[in-house]
Design a protein around this motif. Structure first.
Motif, PDB file in Angstrom:
ATOM      1  N   LYS A 113       0.789  -1.232   0.000  1.00 59.05           N
ATOM      2  CA  LYS A 113       0.000   0.000   0.000  1.00 59.05           C
ATOM      3  C   LYS A 113       0.820   1.281   0.000  1.00 59.05           C
ATOM      4  N   PHE A 114       2.092   1.198   0.389  1.00 59.28           N
ATOM      5  CA  PHE A 114       2.875   2.431   0.504  1.00 59.28           C
ATOM      6  C   PHE A 114       4.130   2.411  -0.364  1.00 59.28           C
ATOM      7  N   PHE A 115       4.999   1.431  -0.172  1.00 56.74           N
ATOM      8  CA  PHE A 115       6.237   1.378  -0.952  1.00 56.74           C
ATOM      9  C   PHE A 115       5.969   1.169  -2.440  1.00 56.74           C
ATOM     10  N   HIS A 126      20.434  -7.845   3.846  1.00 59.36           N
ATOM     11  CA  HIS A 126      20.685  -9.131   3.185  1.00 59.36           C
ATOM     12  C   HIS A 126      19.424  -9.574   2.446  1.00 59.36           C
ATOM     13  N   TYR A 127      18.291  -9.396   3.082  1.00 62.73           N
ATOM     14  CA  TYR A 127      16.996  -9.745   2.487  1.00 62.73           C
ATOM     15  C   TYR A 127      16.729  -8.906   1.237  1.00 62.73           C
ATOM     16  N   ARG A 149      15.364 -10.080  -3.661  1.00 65.19           N
ATOM     17  CA  ARG A 149      14.464  -9.309  -4.518  1.00 65.19           C
ATOM     18  C   ARG A 149      14.169  -9.993  -5.850  1.00 65.19           C
ATOM     19  N   ALA A 150      14.992 -10.955  -6.233  1.00 69.67           N
ATOM     20  CA  ALA A 150      14.738 -11.668  -7.488  1.00 69.67           C
ATOM     21  C   ALA A 150      13.563 -12.628  -7.369  1.00 69.67           C
ATOM     22  N   ALA A 168      10.458  -7.987  -1.157  1.00 69.81           N
ATOM     23  CA  ALA A 168      11.843  -7.514  -1.222  1.00 69.81           C
ATOM     24  C   ALA A 168      12.049  -6.639  -2.452  1.00 69.81           C
ATOM     25  N   LYS A 169      11.476  -7.034  -3.567  1.00 61.05           N
ATOM     26  CA  LYS A 169      11.630  -6.250  -4.803  1.00 61.05           C
ATOM     27  C   LYS A 169      10.936  -4.895  -4.688  1.00 61.05           C
TER      28      LYS A 169
END
Length: 338
Positions: free
Chosen positions: A124-126, A171-172, A177-178, A183-184
């Protein structure tokens, strides 16, 4: 079981009143009302449910964003959610919930609530929903100093003996993120925020976002945001380095102040002198920027490039002023002799 109808006939399927017909429903209209429900709730399920509907969409209050960042802190490490006042037995106390087949420990329940807050923040934000706009959807909130400070607090870089959450978070972000949606989303958010932070000024933003942005930003707001980004450059630098985005400092419009240059140099000189080990030099850090470059320090490389770039810029400015002064003098002389 059968039921007898009004006409005395046996009905095969009983008729019941729909449960919603007697249920009073109302919306949560304000952030304060949501927070009151949160404070009165004591169940794990209630906390997760309230977070799911936490008002973090466009136009969310700064208080809501900051609160969710507070709750999400520690979502990767249950050890960060220990309360010094908790008795050890309470920390390991099992919680039984209809949501889980097996019982969960009290600390793990806290972590799962924090994780839910993190997921809601990402969704909702990022997450930038303004793909066709030149300004991200979260910009109106992040430009507020209290939200910016809270975001940088959440993503702060731990010292060498910092918390397990702060080290595990980066690290996360870097390695998951892939294959991890959250994470992405958060990595993309930070990347875009950092790109804005290092280049922010009135002219750059007009070029980026156009007149529509200019009409929505007062000169006072622009000045305040520019000051905040400049003041918080040391914190921004640490995050930029952790995400391997130091090349942002080399952008043509990047604004890197003297304090940040000193901080970048200090960071570079903390590079272990692995290649120069031997004799009395064992286990020491690099003594010079050049030695740090030799040892593969990205910070040292960026520092050298920035130093050259800034020196050339100063030389160009001096030359430009000298030419302007000469042109003015020639014009004045021409006026006197004509």
């Amino acid at each position: 079981m059968s039921a007898i109808g009004d006409n005395g006939d046996t009905e095969r399927i009983p008729v019941h009143l729909h449960p919603l017909l007697t249920k009073e429903l109302k919306g949560i209209e304000t952030w304060e009302e949501w927070l009151d429900l949160w404070n009165r709730n004591t169940s794990f399920e209630g906390a997760v449910g309230l977070l799911h509907y936490c008002p973090l969409d466009r136009g969310a209050s700064s208080a809501a964003v900051c609160f969710c960042l507070d709750v999400a802190y520690g979502f990767t490490a249950a050890s960060e959610l220990r309360n010094p006042g908790d008795h050890m037995l309470r920390q390991n106390y099992p919680i039984y919930s209809m949501l889980f087949k097996d019982r969960i420990e009290f600390l793990e329940a806290r972590r799962l609530v924090a994780k839910k807050a993190w997921e809601v923040l990402c969704n909702k934000f990022f997450h930038n929903t303004s793909k066709n706009s030149r300004c991200p959807s979260w910009w109106d909130n992040v430009k507020k100093i209290e939200v910016l400070q809270k975001v940088l607090w959440f993503f702060r870089v731990a010292p060498s003996r910092g918390s397990s959450f702060e080290s595990s978070l980066f690290h996360y972000l870097n390695y998951r993120r892939a294959d991890d949606h959250y994470a992405k989303v958060s990595y993309d958010f930070l990347s875009e925020l950092l790109a804005l932070a290092w280049t922010y000024d009135k002219e750059h933003m007009i070029n980026r976002a156009g007149d529509k942005w200019r009409q929505s930003e007062s000169d006072e707001q622009i000045k305040e945001t520019k000051w905040a980004f400049s003041f918080l450059q040391p914190e921004l630098l640490l995050i930029t380095e952790k995400l391997d985005l130091l090349s942002l400092l080399l952008e043509d419009d990047a604004k890197v102040n003297k304090e940040t240059m000193r901080f970048l140099k200090k960071m570079a000189l903390e590079t272990p002198n692995e290649k120069g080990k031997g004799g009395e030099d064992r286990e020491r850090n690099c003594r010079s920027i050049e030695e740090a470059v030799w040892n593969g320090s990205r910070a040292a490389t960026i520092y050298l490039l920035l130093a050259v770039k800034q020196e050339e810029q100063r030389t160009h400015e001096k030359r430009r002023r000298a030419l302007a002064e000469r042109a003015a003098a020639d014009q004045k002389l021409k006026g006197l002799t004509s």
